[in-house]
Design a protein around this motif. Structure first.
Motif, short mmCIF file in Angstrom:
data_model
loop_
_atom_site.label_atom_id
_atom_site.label_comp_id
_atom_site.label_asym_id
_atom_site.label_seq_id
_atom_site.Cartn_x
_atom_site.Cartn_y
_atom_site.Cartn_z
N GLY A 1 0.81 -1.20 0.00
CA GLY A 1 0.00 0.00 0.00
C GLY A 1 0.85 1.26 0.00
O GLY A 1 0.55 2.24 -0.69
N ARG A 2 1.96 1.21 0.76
CA ARG A 2 2.88 2.35 0.78
C ARG A 2 3.56 2.53 -0.57
O ARG A 2 3.72 3.66 -1.05
CB ARG A 2 3.92 2.12 1.88
CG ARG A 2 5.05 3.11 1.95
CD ARG A 2 4.57 4.45 2.45
NE ARG A 2 5.66 5.42 2.46
CZ ARG A 2 6.07 6.10 1.39
NH1 ARG A 2 5.50 5.88 0.24
NH2 ARG A 2 7.05 6.97 1.48
N ALA A 3 3.92 1.43 -1.20
CA ALA A 3 4.61 1.52 -2.49
C ALA A 3 3.68 2.02 -3.58
O ALA A 3 4.12 2.72 -4.50
CB ALA A 3 5.19 0.16 -2.87
N LEU A 4 2.39 1.67 -3.49
CA LEU A 4 1.44 2.09 -4.52
C LEU A 4 0.78 3.43 -4.19
O LEU A 4 0.06 3.97 -5.02
CB LEU A 4 0.35 1.02 -4.70
CG LEU A 4 0.84 -0.34 -5.18
CD1 LEU A 4 -0.28 -1.35 -5.12
CD2 LEU A 4 1.36 -0.24 -6.60
N GLY A 5 0.99 3.92 -2.98
CA GLY A 5 0.42 5.21 -2.62
C GLY A 5 -1.07 5.20 -2.39
O GLY A 5 -1.74 6.20 -2.61
N THR A 6 -1.64 4.08 -1.94
CA THR A 6 -3.07 4.01 -1.64
C THR A 6 -3.27 3.65 -0.18
O THR A 6 -2.38 3.13 0.49
CB THR A 6 -3.78 2.95 -2.49
OG1 THR A 6 -3.22 1.69 -2.18
CG2 THR A 6 -3.61 3.22 -3.97
N ALA A 7 -4.50 3.91 0.30
CA ALA A 7 -4.85 3.55 1.67
C ALA A 7 -5.44 2.14 1.75
O ALA A 7 -5.74 1.67 2.84
CB ALA A 7 -5.85 4.55 2.24
N ASP A 8 -5.61 1.47 0.61
CA ASP A 8 -6.29 0.18 0.60
C ASP A 8 -5.54 -0.86 1.42
O ASP A 8 -6.16 -1.70 2.09
CB ASP A 8 -6.44 -0.32 -0.84
CG ASP A 8 -7.37 0.57 -1.64
OD1 ASP A 8 -7.96 1.48 -1.03
OD2 ASP A 8 -7.51 0.36 -2.85
N GLY A 9 -4.20 -0.84 1.36
CA GLY A 9 -3.42 -1.80 2.14
C GLY A 9 -3.73 -1.72 3.61
O GLY A 9 -3.93 -2.73 4.28
N GLN A 10 -3.80 -0.49 4.12
CA GLN A 10 -4.06 -0.32 5.55
C GLN A 10 -5.48 -0.75 5.90
O GLN A 10 -5.74 -1.27 6.99
CB GLN A 10 -3.85 1.14 5.94
CG GLN A 10 -2.43 1.60 5.66
CD GLN A 10 -2.20 3.03 6.03
OE1 GLN A 10 -2.64 3.47 7.09
NE2 GLN A 10 -1.51 3.77 5.18
N ILE A 11 -6.43 -0.57 4.96
CA ILE A 11 -7.81 -0.96 5.24
C ILE A 11 -7.92 -2.48 5.29
O ILE A 11 -8.60 -3.04 6.15
CB ILE A 11 -8.75 -0.35 4.19
CG1 ILE A 11 -8.82 1.16 4.44
CG2 ILE A 11 -10.12 -0.95 4.27
CD1 ILE A 11 -9.44 1.92 3.33
#
Lengths: 100, 173
Positions: free
Chosen positions: A50-60
């Protein structure tokens, strides 16, 4: 700057430790703890991607994984308590009544 | 490079603590070392610009799930593992399932390492700006993932009822 690879390798190491624990240990509680290690390794992968792709989806997704882990721990430990009441043992080898 | 130093410090702590979780005979120590590993992982989440996940890790895992584990360990009061089936001598010298398990874990680790060496390393740099604000996560959680969020509450309710029913002592009628 630490690259994504480092986090993925660390996650792989942690998952391997957890898998080894599930197969090597002969204690139901330690086996459940090893499952928690594996879940955390996967969480680390989600957050790193999620950090590498710049989205919040990983954290969700990690939020949902944590919820499922909490439910799994509650039900799993309840089953462990029930098994211990019946057999006075935490060794999975002693729960072989259904084995032919 | 302070970031690299903290990464290796936290990663080393997490790996050593996880290995000690597996290596302990007493589940009480295993739970304690797992809390150490979770703390190190929370530090890594902070370094990954995910403070929400780091805080949730501390509160949910170290605060709630591990307390549940410790409670069960103390309640059952059976700390020592049975010695006759123990793998302390050597993991590969044990009976078939144990050898299979050790080989599977080794194969899994080797496979993961192989898969990671195949990826181009320039794809691994964190060039994108991070999303670390809790507001953005909350907005996404209650719009895009609202259904999953509500299903999660049902899951927790079912798990709660299931745990109570499973752990309940049978009453004689």
């Amino acid at each position: 700057m630490v690259a994504l690879d480092h986090y993925l390798i660390l996650s792989g190491i942690l998952f391997a430790i957890g898998a080894a624990g599930v197969f090597l240990r002969r204690n139901l509680i330690t086996i459940l703890l090893s499952i928690e290690i594996m879940l955390n390794a996967v969480n680390l992968t989600f957050v790193a991607f999620g950090r590498a792709l710049g989205t919040a989806d990983g954290q969700i997704i990690v939020f949902f994984v944590m919820t499922v882990a909490a439910a799994e721990a509650a039900v799993g430990l309840a089953i462990v308590i029930g098994l211990f009441r019946h057999h006075e043992s935490l060794n999975p080898e002693s729960f072989a009544s259904l084995k032919w | 490079m302070p970031e690299v130093v903290t990464f290796y410090l936290l990663a080393g702590t997490a790996v050593v603590a996880s290995a000690l979780v597996i290596g302990q005979r007493n589940p009480m120590y295993s739970v304690m070392f797992l809390i150490v590993a979770f703390a190190a992982l929370a530090g890594l989440y902070i370094q990954l610009d995910a403070p929400f996940v780091a805080v949730a890790q501390i509160i949910i895992y170290a605060g709630a799930i591990m307390v549940l584990f410790l409670f069960v360990v103390m309640l059952l009061n059976a700390p020592q593992e049975d010695t006759e089936h123990d793998v302390r001598m050597h993991p590969f010298a044990g009976p078939g399932p144990m050898r299979f398990g050790a080989l599977l874990a080794l194969g899994l680790a080797a496979e993961l390492g192989w898969a990671l060496t195949r990826t181009p390393s320039e794809a691994g740099s964190f060039a994108v700006t991070p999303v670390s604000s809790v507001a953005a996560i909350g907005r996404s959680l209650f719009t895009e993932y609202a259904f999953a969020f509500e299903v999660t509450s049902i899951l927790i309710l079912v798990a709660m009822v299931g745990a109570v029913v499973l752990a309940r002592r049978e009453e004689p009628r």
